[in-house]
Design an enzyme around this catalytic site. Structure first.
Site, PDB file in Angstrom:
ATOM      1  N   GLN A   1      91.376 104.831 -29.255  1.00 44.17           N
ATOM      2  CA  GLN A   1      91.192 103.456 -29.708  1.00 44.17           C
ATOM      3  C   GLN A   1      91.375 103.296 -31.208  1.00 44.17           C
ATOM      4  OE1 GLN A   1      87.483 101.733 -28.487  1.00 44.17           O
ATOM      5  NE2 GLN A   1      87.589 102.639 -26.469  1.00 44.17           N
ATOM      6  N   CYS A   2      91.001 104.296 -31.962  1.00 44.99           N
ATOM      7  CA  CYS A   2      90.874 104.102 -33.391  1.00 44.99           C
ATOM      8  C   CYS A   2      91.649 105.155 -34.170  1.00 44.99           C
ATOM      9  CB  CYS A   2      89.394 104.147 -33.770  1.00 44.99           C
ATOM     10  SG  CYS A   2      89.106 103.916 -35.523  1.00 44.99           S
ATOM     11  N   THR A   3      92.610 104.718 -34.965  1.00 50.42           N
ATOM     12  CA  THR A   3      93.388 105.667 -35.760  1.00 50.42           C
ATOM     13  C   THR A   3      92.591 106.198 -36.943  1.00 50.42           C
ATOM     14  OG1 THR A   3      94.328 103.842 -37.032  1.00 50.42           O
ATOM     15  CG2 THR A   3      95.594 104.635 -35.131  1.00 50.42           C
ATOM     16  N   VAL A   4      91.482 105.553 -37.274  1.00 55.98           N
ATOM     17  CA  VAL A   4      90.630 106.040 -38.353  1.00 55.98           C
ATOM     18  C   VAL A   4      89.752 107.186 -37.867  1.00 55.98           C
ATOM     19  CG1 VAL A   4      88.773 105.424 -39.944  1.00 55.98           C
ATOM     20  CG2 VAL A   4      90.633 103.810 -39.513  1.00 55.98           C
TER      21      VAL A   4
END
Length: 150
Positions: free
Chosen positions: A10-13
């Site tokens: 979900q999150c590229t961070v």
């Protein structure tokens, strides 16, 4: 949709941070097993019991869990203890014994037969029995489907 994806999908961070955490834990587990008196045959320690003991005699690097699971919502990791599944297609006694007895011929059968391991371990039979049990329960009968559509 992101609904059914894991956090790292979900999150590229979070992905780069979680990758470092996961790789660090994997290295720690590998080193702990390598330094354990019994090596890869080491039984998993239960962290609660090891914490009560003053020292961990068998492993100089502490407890050896079967797996570590993280919960970001609580910022914690939990060490898990699991038991081998008797019908596992990778490590059950049935599979390891068959490999020891038949060697490369076993591997050829496993590679060439799509359901060979499932049949060998009894996993396929367990699936068939589960499907039959579901059919006997009657959750999916046509009468109920017709009543729902009216």
């Amino acid at each position: 949709s992101m609904t059914r994806r894991t956090l790292d999908q979900q999150c590229t961070v979070s992905r780069p941070g979680l990758a470092m955490v996961a790789s660090a834990l994997a290295v720690e587990l590998a080193v702990t097993v390598l330094h354990h008196e019994h090596g890869a045959e080491a039984d998993a320690d239960v962290p609660a019991e090891a914490a009560r003991a003053a020292t961990c005699d068998e492993s100089p690097l502490g407890v050896v869990p079967h797996q570590i699971r993280g919960a970001l919502s609580f910022f914690r990791t939990d060490c898990m203890l699991g038991r081998a599944f008797g019908k596992c297609t990778a490590c059950s006694a049935t599979v390891t014994d068959a490999y020891a007895a038949r060697g490369f011929d076993f591997l050829l059968d496993a590679f060439n037969g799509g359901d060979y391991l499932e049949e060998l371990t009894g996993l396929a039979q367990m699936h068939r029995e589960a499907e039959a049990a579901l059919e006997d329960v009657g959750f999916f009968e046509d009468d109920e489907d017709e009543a729902m559509s009216e």
